[in-house]
Design a protein around this motif. Sequence first.
Motif, PDB file in Angstrom:
ATOM      1  N   ASP A 490       0.838  -1.200   0.000  1.00 41.48           N
ATOM      2  CA  ASP A 490       0.000   0.000   0.000  1.00 41.48           C
ATOM      3  C   ASP A 490       0.872   1.249   0.000  1.00 41.48           C
ATOM      4  OD1 ASP A 490       0.995   0.175   2.563  1.00 41.48           O
ATOM      5  OD2 ASP A 490      -0.874  -0.455   3.528  1.00 41.48           O
ATOM      6  N   ASP A 518      -3.013   3.145 -10.375  1.00 38.55           N
ATOM      7  CA  ASP A 518      -2.337   4.099  -9.498  1.00 38.55           C
ATOM      8  C   ASP A 518      -2.141   3.470  -8.129  1.00 38.55           C
ATOM      9  OD1 ASP A 518      -2.214   5.981 -11.458  1.00 38.55           O
ATOM     10  OD2 ASP A 518      -3.987   7.106 -10.781  1.00 38.55           O
ATOM     11  N   VAL A 520      -0.829   0.661  -7.377  1.00 43.44           N
ATOM     12  CA  VAL A 520      -0.884  -0.803  -7.361  1.00 43.44           C
ATOM     13  C   VAL A 520       0.222  -1.331  -8.271  1.00 43.44           C
ATOM     14  CG1 VAL A 520      -2.274  -2.863  -7.824  1.00 43.44           C
ATOM     15  CG2 VAL A 520      -3.355  -0.782  -6.940  1.00 43.44           C
ATOM     16  N   ARG A 547     -10.887 -12.688  -6.297  1.00 43.24           N
ATOM     17  CA  ARG A 547     -10.190 -12.114  -5.142  1.00 43.24           C
ATOM     18  C   ARG A 547      -9.747 -13.217  -4.187  1.00 43.24           C
ATOM     19  NH1 ARG A 547     -11.698 -11.203  -0.276  1.00 43.24           N
ATOM     20  NH2 ARG A 547     -13.896 -11.605  -0.714  1.00 43.24           N
ATOM     21  N   THR A 552      -6.133 -11.694  -2.462  1.00 45.42           N
ATOM     22  CA  THR A 552      -5.853 -10.259  -2.495  1.00 45.42           C
ATOM     23  C   THR A 552      -7.119  -9.498  -2.198  1.00 45.42           C
ATOM     24  OG1 THR A 552      -4.839  -8.500  -3.804  1.00 45.42           O
ATOM     25  CG2 THR A 552      -6.287 -10.030  -4.983  1.00 45.42           C
ATOM     26  N   SER A 553      -7.029  -8.185  -2.292  1.00 46.88           N
ATOM     27  CA  SER A 553      -8.162  -7.309  -2.005  1.00 46.88           C
ATOM     28  C   SER A 553      -8.805  -6.840  -3.301  1.00 46.88           C
ATOM     29  CB  SER A 553      -7.680  -6.098  -1.198  1.00 46.88           C
ATOM     30  OG  SER A 553      -6.788  -5.330  -1.985  1.00 46.88           O
ATOM     31  N   ARG A 554     -10.000  -6.245  -3.152  1.00 41.70           N
ATOM     32  CA  ARG A 554     -10.655  -5.670  -4.343  1.00 41.70           C
ATOM     33  C   ARG A 554      -9.795  -4.555  -4.949  1.00 41.70           C
ATOM     34  NH1 ARG A 554     -15.903  -6.696  -5.596  1.00 41.70           N
ATOM     35  NH2 ARG A 554     -16.075  -4.663  -6.603  1.00 41.70           N
ATOM     36  N   ARG A 555      -9.006  -3.845  -4.111  1.00 42.05           N
ATOM     37  CA  ARG A 555      -8.126  -2.769  -4.608  1.00 42.05           C
ATOM     38  C   ARG A 555      -7.183  -3.289  -5.681  1.00 42.05           C
ATOM     39  NH1 ARG A 555      -2.945  -0.499  -3.439  1.00 42.05           N
ATOM     40  NH2 ARG A 555      -2.437  -2.275  -2.095  1.00 42.05           N
ATOM     41  N   VAL A 556      -6.778  -4.551  -5.538  1.00 42.72           N
ATOM     42  CA  VAL A 556      -5.879  -5.156  -6.513  1.00 42.72           C
ATOM     43  C   VAL A 556      -6.655  -5.969  -7.538  1.00 42.72           C
ATOM     44  CG1 VAL A 556      -3.945  -6.752  -6.828  1.00 42.72           C
ATOM     45  CG2 VAL A 556      -4.013  -5.220  -4.840  1.00 42.72           C
TER      46      VAL A 556
END
Length: 594
Positions: A490, A518, A520, A547, A552-556
């Motif tokens: 992060d 951005d 990631v 996921r 991993t997370s939704r961000r990735v």
Amino acid sequence: MHVIATAGHVDHGKSTLVHLLTGMEPDRWAEERRRGMTIDLGFAWATLAGGATIAFVDVPGHERFLDNMLAGIGPAPAVMFVVAADEGWKAQSAEHLTALDALGVRHGVLVISRCDLAAPEPALAAARQELASTSLEGIESIAVSAATGAGIDDLRAALSRLVAALPPPQVARPVRLWVDRAFTIHGAGTVVTGTLAAGTLAAGDRLAIAPGAHIARVRGLESLKTPVPEARAVARVAVNLRHVPVNAVRRGSALLTPDAWETTNLIDVRAAAQLPPQVLVHIGSAAVAARVRPFGTDVDRLTLASPLPLWIGDRLLLRDPGSRRIVGATVLDVRPPELRRRGDGALRRAELDLMTGRPDPESELRRRRVVRVADLRRMGCPPPSGVAPLAGGWLIHPEYRDALRAQLATEIDSYAALHPLEPGLPEEDARQRLGLPDRRLLEAVVSAPIVAADGRVLKATTRDSLPADVASSVEAILAELSASPFAAADASRLAALGLTPAKLAAAVRVGSLLRVADGVYLAPDAPSLAVQRLAELPQPFTVSDARRALATSRRVAVPLLELLDRADLTRRVDDLHRRVAGEPQPPRPLPESI
């Protein structure tokens, strides 16, 4: 045709001889006939027994009309020099000889006139003594009397021998026609006349007018008052110009083959004697004032009050306006370098001392280092052999190219030290640092191990490398990803490692990291690994399924799946589902019958 100018003291019978030889009256003005003295240039012609046509340019002999005389002899390749037997060598005889010698006129015939009034031997002996050690030394001499006709046939024969010995004209050379008259004819427009010393003119030709920016087209041509479709040097010509006002051209103007001449107001010359601070520069029919900057006893820089079309090797006549002293000069450089720093003058003198006044392609390229082929031709210099033109017609001297390559390597290193994260030196920056006039010249300078890519130049050995601190931080990220390939660091972790956006961009550029979105960043092999894991899921699958499979997370997961879509590694089935590309699809249900 051959063009011969007259020369000699006033009232020594030049015009009378021209009249006898041609049957034409060369004096054009009523005042000239009333006073019995030539004031301006006169023109007449005749065909000799051997078939050669001679056009005479009759010049005034009085000292008050020296400018007119110089306009006549300037373009002429040969001269008929007249000395009266009863008066002998006089002041204007000497001045005319000095002018002819300064211009380098080597072909002529010496005529001792008025032999019915005095024995020719004393005048002939004095004239030969004066001609000795000049460009006209050793020319044939003839004694004549216009009153009795004695010697006129001998003069015609001497003129035939003279023109037969003249060098062949350069008919393929670019045109530079010095204008000696300009006038208008009702219904035709502007007409100019002059001696075509080299080149070929034809109806329809485009010509530049110097000085100025006019481009004219030849409407029609006459030679010896006869219309002709084409005129080849050497010839007296009248040129009818289309759409050119008469005030745009005058005596001293020149009609030029476009883009073939360097029209300049700054030249370096070698003079036959020391020059005063101000001179009058004569070439062709032109006369231009100039300031003199001496470099030494025989080399000078002239700043012209009006630009002239000149080539290296042109002969100039320089006059001291105060004393009437005449000095010959040879043009060494029509595009000389600026002198900005202390010591530039001495360096320039050393260069000029080596110049011969003859076009030397190899020396010009060595001295100028970078030059266009077209610009060399405009200076009167052919391109050197053995050096291939680059894009844009540029030439670069091989030794200078090698020096620039070494300098470019240094400039790349300097730029990299100040901008370690940028992918090399921008090409425009490189051009400016090397002092190149055109970015396309970088093609000749860039060579292994230097490469050009994406508008920048860089060393291939550093193309895929990172500064040590950045590489260390990236290695830490990759070590963490080796255990959890999709657990992207992060923002706080990236900041703790000192990985700023610029450093991350550099890592992406060299292929150490993959930018997914951005903030990631994953390892470069993340897409292929993700596809392998997603292929193990029941097809189709949702983002949540992905996921969990990728840990991993939704961000990735969301931007990673979008990246796989763009790469055609996964494909959307509907708004919620995807499948791995290439996986077999279940058969569609048959539609219900109606």
